[in-house]
Design an enzyme around this catalytic site. Structure first.
Site, mmCIF file in Angstrom:
data_model
loop_
_atom_site.group_PDB
_atom_site.id
_atom_site.type_symbol
_atom_site.label_atom_id
_atom_site.label_comp_id
_atom_site.label_asym_id
_atom_site.label_seq_id
_atom_site.Cartn_x
_atom_site.Cartn_y
_atom_site.Cartn_z
ATOM 1 N N VAL A 281 0.826 -1.208 0.000
ATOM 2 C CA VAL A 281 0.000 0.000 0.000
ATOM 3 C C VAL A 281 0.864 1.263 0.000
ATOM 4 O O VAL A 281 0.691 2.165 -0.816
ATOM 5 C CB VAL A 281 -0.968 -0.020 1.212
ATOM 6 N N ASP B 130 10.141 3.560 6.534
ATOM 7 C CA ASP B 130 9.889 2.148 6.844
ATOM 8 C C ASP B 130 10.859 1.714 7.931
ATOM 9 O O ASP B 130 11.992 2.192 7.995
ATOM 10 C CB ASP B 130 10.062 1.272 5.593
ATOM 11 N N THR C 50 -1.852 -4.397 9.626
ATOM 12 C CA THR C 50 -2.836 -4.589 10.703
ATOM 13 C C THR C 50 -3.240 -6.072 10.679
ATOM 14 O O THR C 50 -4.322 -6.421 10.217
ATOM 15 C CB THR C 50 -4.071 -3.679 10.497
ATOM 16 N N CYS D 54 -5.537 -9.385 3.441
ATOM 17 C CA CYS D 54 -6.857 -8.759 3.633
ATOM 18 C C CYS D 54 -7.995 -9.745 3.906
ATOM 19 O O CYS D 54 -8.620 -9.695 4.954
ATOM 20 C CB CYS D 54 -7.199 -7.920 2.409
ATOM 21 N N ARG E 202 1.672 -14.334 2.223
ATOM 22 C CA ARG E 202 1.055 -14.170 3.542
ATOM 23 C C ARG E 202 -0.289 -14.901 3.596
ATOM 24 O O ARG E 202 -1.118 -14.742 2.711
ATOM 25 C CB ARG E 202 0.847 -12.684 3.850
HETATM 26 N N1 LIG Z 1 -1.852 -5.528 0.371
HETATM 27 C C1 LIG Z 1 -3.067 -5.191 0.001
HETATM 28 O O1 LIG Z 1 -3.552 -5.636 -1.029
HETATM 29 C C2 LIG Z 1 -3.893 -4.208 0.807
HETATM 30 C C3 LIG Z 1 -5.028 -3.659 0.186
HETATM 31 C C4 LIG Z 1 -5.788 -2.752 0.903
HETATM 32 C C5 LIG Z 1 -5.444 -2.453 2.227
HETATM 33 N N2 LIG Z 1 -4.365 -3.033 2.806
HETATM 34 C C6 LIG Z 1 -4.039 -2.646 4.180
HETATM 35 O O2 LIG Z 1 -2.954 -1.731 4.151
HETATM 36 C C7 LIG Z 1 -2.120 -1.897 5.305
HETATM 37 C C8 LIG Z 1 -0.695 -2.186 4.848
HETATM 38 O O3 LIG Z 1 -0.673 -3.420 4.156
HETATM 39 P P1 LIG Z 1 0.488 -3.794 3.133
HETATM 40 O O4 LIG Z 1 -0.034 -4.924 2.326
HETATM 41 O O5 LIG Z 1 0.992 -2.583 2.450
HETATM 42 O O6 LIG Z 1 1.606 -4.320 4.150
HETATM 43 P P2 LIG Z 1 3.111 -4.740 3.778
HETATM 44 O O7 LIG Z 1 3.487 -5.799 4.730
HETATM 45 O O8 LIG Z 1 3.253 -4.990 2.322
HETATM 46 O O9 LIG Z 1 3.942 -3.443 4.113
HETATM 47 C C9 LIG Z 1 4.001 -2.880 5.360
HETATM 48 C C10 LIG Z 1 5.346 -2.186 5.502
HETATM 49 O O10 LIG Z 1 5.298 -1.465 6.735
HETATM 50 C C11 LIG Z 1 6.549 -1.606 7.364
HETATM 51 N N3 LIG Z 1 6.327 -1.326 8.778
HETATM 52 C C12 LIG Z 1 5.808 -2.120 9.727
HETATM 53 N N4 LIG Z 1 5.698 -1.440 10.879
HETATM 54 C C13 LIG Z 1 6.154 -0.204 10.631
HETATM 55 C C14 LIG Z 1 6.297 0.951 11.430
HETATM 56 N N5 LIG Z 1 5.912 0.978 12.685
HETATM 57 N N6 LIG Z 1 6.822 2.059 10.870
HETATM 58 C C15 LIG Z 1 7.205 2.039 9.572
HETATM 59 N N7 LIG Z 1 7.095 0.984 8.763
HETATM 60 C C16 LIG Z 1 6.566 -0.113 9.301
HETATM 61 C C17 LIG Z 1 7.011 -2.995 7.042
HETATM 62 O O11 LIG Z 1 8.418 -3.096 7.149
HETATM 63 C C18 LIG Z 1 6.528 -3.136 5.589
HETATM 64 O O12 LIG Z 1 7.519 -2.730 4.657
HETATM 65 C C19 LIG Z 1 -2.773 -3.011 6.109
HETATM 66 O O13 LIG Z 1 -3.642 -2.449 7.049
HETATM 67 C C20 LIG Z 1 -3.569 -3.771 5.069
HETATM 68 O O14 LIG Z 1 -4.662 -4.458 5.630
HETATM 69 C C21 LIG Z 1 -3.577 -3.897 2.108
#
Ligand SMILES: NC(=O)c1ccc[n+]([C@@H]2O[C@H](COP(=O)([O-])OP(=O)(O)OC[C@H]3O[C@@H](n4cnc5c(N)ncnc54)[C@H](O)[C@@H]3O)[C@@H](O)[C@H]2O)c1
Length: 381
Positions: free
Chosen positions: A11, A29, A83, A257, A325
């Site tokens: 995201v 990050d 999350t 998700c 995941r």
């Molecule tokens: N992946 C999807 O398709 C998708 C779609 C819609 C919503 N979301 C939501 O978006 C959010 C992020 O998901 P994602 O898929 O991008 O996750 P991801 O695991 O791909 O990326 C998360 C990133 O955040 C970093 N991180 C973790 N804790 C941190 C912190 N405290 N400070 C800074 N960086 C930190 C991690 O190192 C990682 O690089 C979640 O709530 C998810 O449910 C995801």
């Protein structure tokens, strides 16, 4: 305008590169590894082109950092951290809490804080705002808004520009600032009356998918028991031009998700004394599907997999992405091993998983395709 995006995963990096066409973006990050690669112009996310990333870095509109101090002085902070669920399958807000700490300790002038991470209704108002205020040394009058992300990794027909985006601020001013920000790179913005509606809508969208996938997975079992083709039946039902939406059977749901978000909704529902019967049962049906698949494979091979070599083909949670995941392949492999099979896996998109490398395609008694990437020709192989 300067933007900070907390979390540079699916995201956060996606939003960063769209925003960097219009603003100066700092991608924050926690992972040194992620930040190191990003600053070399190497993207780890499908749909984010490394050449584009390298260009944005060269133009000075994007850089990544692990240092909280680098986000001081920005005008907008976007939160995009995981999350997930705890081992007890409860909402885990620890990453959000850590993001709040980074903001609270470093962002000292009034700033617009937008949450894109998925969570239950009330998270912006009752968790993010108080936590940021708790970690700030002085009370700073930030504006707060939510705009849940709808990105579908690997998808090319819908992106940040043409996917309608919901948003709502805790104040009218926060809503207006949020609309101004996203309107630079998103064509269709939909304001809702409260952050709680936006948060709930995001959870309901994914719950709708979880429940319908469970329904079709249950129907696959019914069709097999009745001796009819589930695929032909679904295609037949899909000829109805209204009131039907086709979902297809699978070994279960995966990714960040669909297996996770419905549990956020069920948890908050039950805390408020409301039933979450469908949501809980759908989750169970999808989790049980991996066992059903292995039982079918076993039945097709004399009812015994003891000592048979099985190659699981495709281990990511869905086609054409490397994301493993919550992948259903993990449970499938576990059930195969429990049945005494000797299991290897092949996936040229994932290539490395759980410390193992993808095996070659040859030499197994049984090949079981769990995730079919679009380039994978089942007949040819
Ligand atoms: N992946 C999807 O398709 C998708 C779609 C819609 C919503 N979301 C939501 O978006 C959010 C992020 O998901 P994602 O898929 O991008 O996750 P991801 O695991 O791909 O990326 C998360 C990133 O955040 C970093 N991180 C973790 N804790 C941190 C912190 N405290 N400070 C800074 N960086 C930190 C991690 O190192 C990682 O690089 C979640 O709530 C998810 O449910 C995801």
């Amino acid at each position: 305008m300067k933007i900070a995006v907390i979390g540079q995963g699916y995201v956060g990096l996606t939003i960063s590169v769209f925003a960097a066409e219009h603003f100066k973006v700092t991608g924050f990050d926690k992972s040194l590894d992620v930040v190191g690669r990003l600053n070399k112009g190497i993207s780890h996310i499908e749909g984010v082109d490394s050449a584009l990333l390298a260009k944005l870095i060269k133009d000075g509109t994007y850089s990544a950092t692990t240092k909280g101090i680098d986000i001081a002085g920005v005008d907008i902070v976007v939160i995009a951290v995981p999350t997930p669920l705890t081992p007890e399958r409860k909402p885990d807000l620890s990453f959000l809490d850590s993001a709040c700490r980074t903001i609270g300790e470093n962002v000292t002038k009034p700033t617009l804080i937008i949450n894109e991470s998925t969570s239950f209704p009330g998270t912006l108002r009752n968790f993010i705002k108080p936590q940021i205020e708790k970690y700030s040394s002085t009370l700073v009058d930030h504006a707060y808004a939510i705009s849940p992300e709808r990105v579908d990794p690997g998808r090319i027909d819908f992106n940040q520009k043409n996917t309608p985006r919901l948003y709502a601020g805790l104040t009218k001013q926060a809503s207006e600032q949020t609309r101004d920000f996203y309107s630079k790179f998103c064509d269709n913005l939909i304001e809702v009356s409260s952050p709680e509606v936006a948060e709930a809508a995001k959870l309901f969208e994914n719950t709708f998918r979880q429940v319908n996938i469970a329904l079709v997975n249950e129907f696959a079992q019914i069709a097999h028991a009745l001796g009819i083709s589930v695929y032909e039946t679904l295609d037949a039902a899909n000829t109805k031009p209204y009131g039907f939406m086709k979902f297809t059977p699978s070994a279960g749901v995966g990714g960040h998700c669909i297996p996770v978000d419905p549990t956020y909704l069920a948890t908050v529902a039950e805390e408020h004394g409301a039933p979450a019967t469908f949501i809980r049962r759908a989750n169970e049906v999808n989790l049980e599907m991996s066992k059903y698949v292995v039982d079918r494979v076993s039945a097709d091979h004399g009812g015994n997999l003891q000592g048979k070599s099985v190659l699981v083909v495709g281990v990511s949670y869905k086609p054409d992405v490397a994301d493993v995941r919550e992948t259903a392949a993990e449970l499938v492999i576990q059930h195969l091993r429990d049945a005494g099979a000797l299991v290897n896996w092949h996936d040229d998109v994932v290539s490395e998983w759980r410390g193992e490398k993808s095996s070659s395609l040859s030499g197994a008694d049984i090949a079981l395709v769990v995730t079919k990437h679009s380039h994978f020709d089942v007949k040819k192989k």
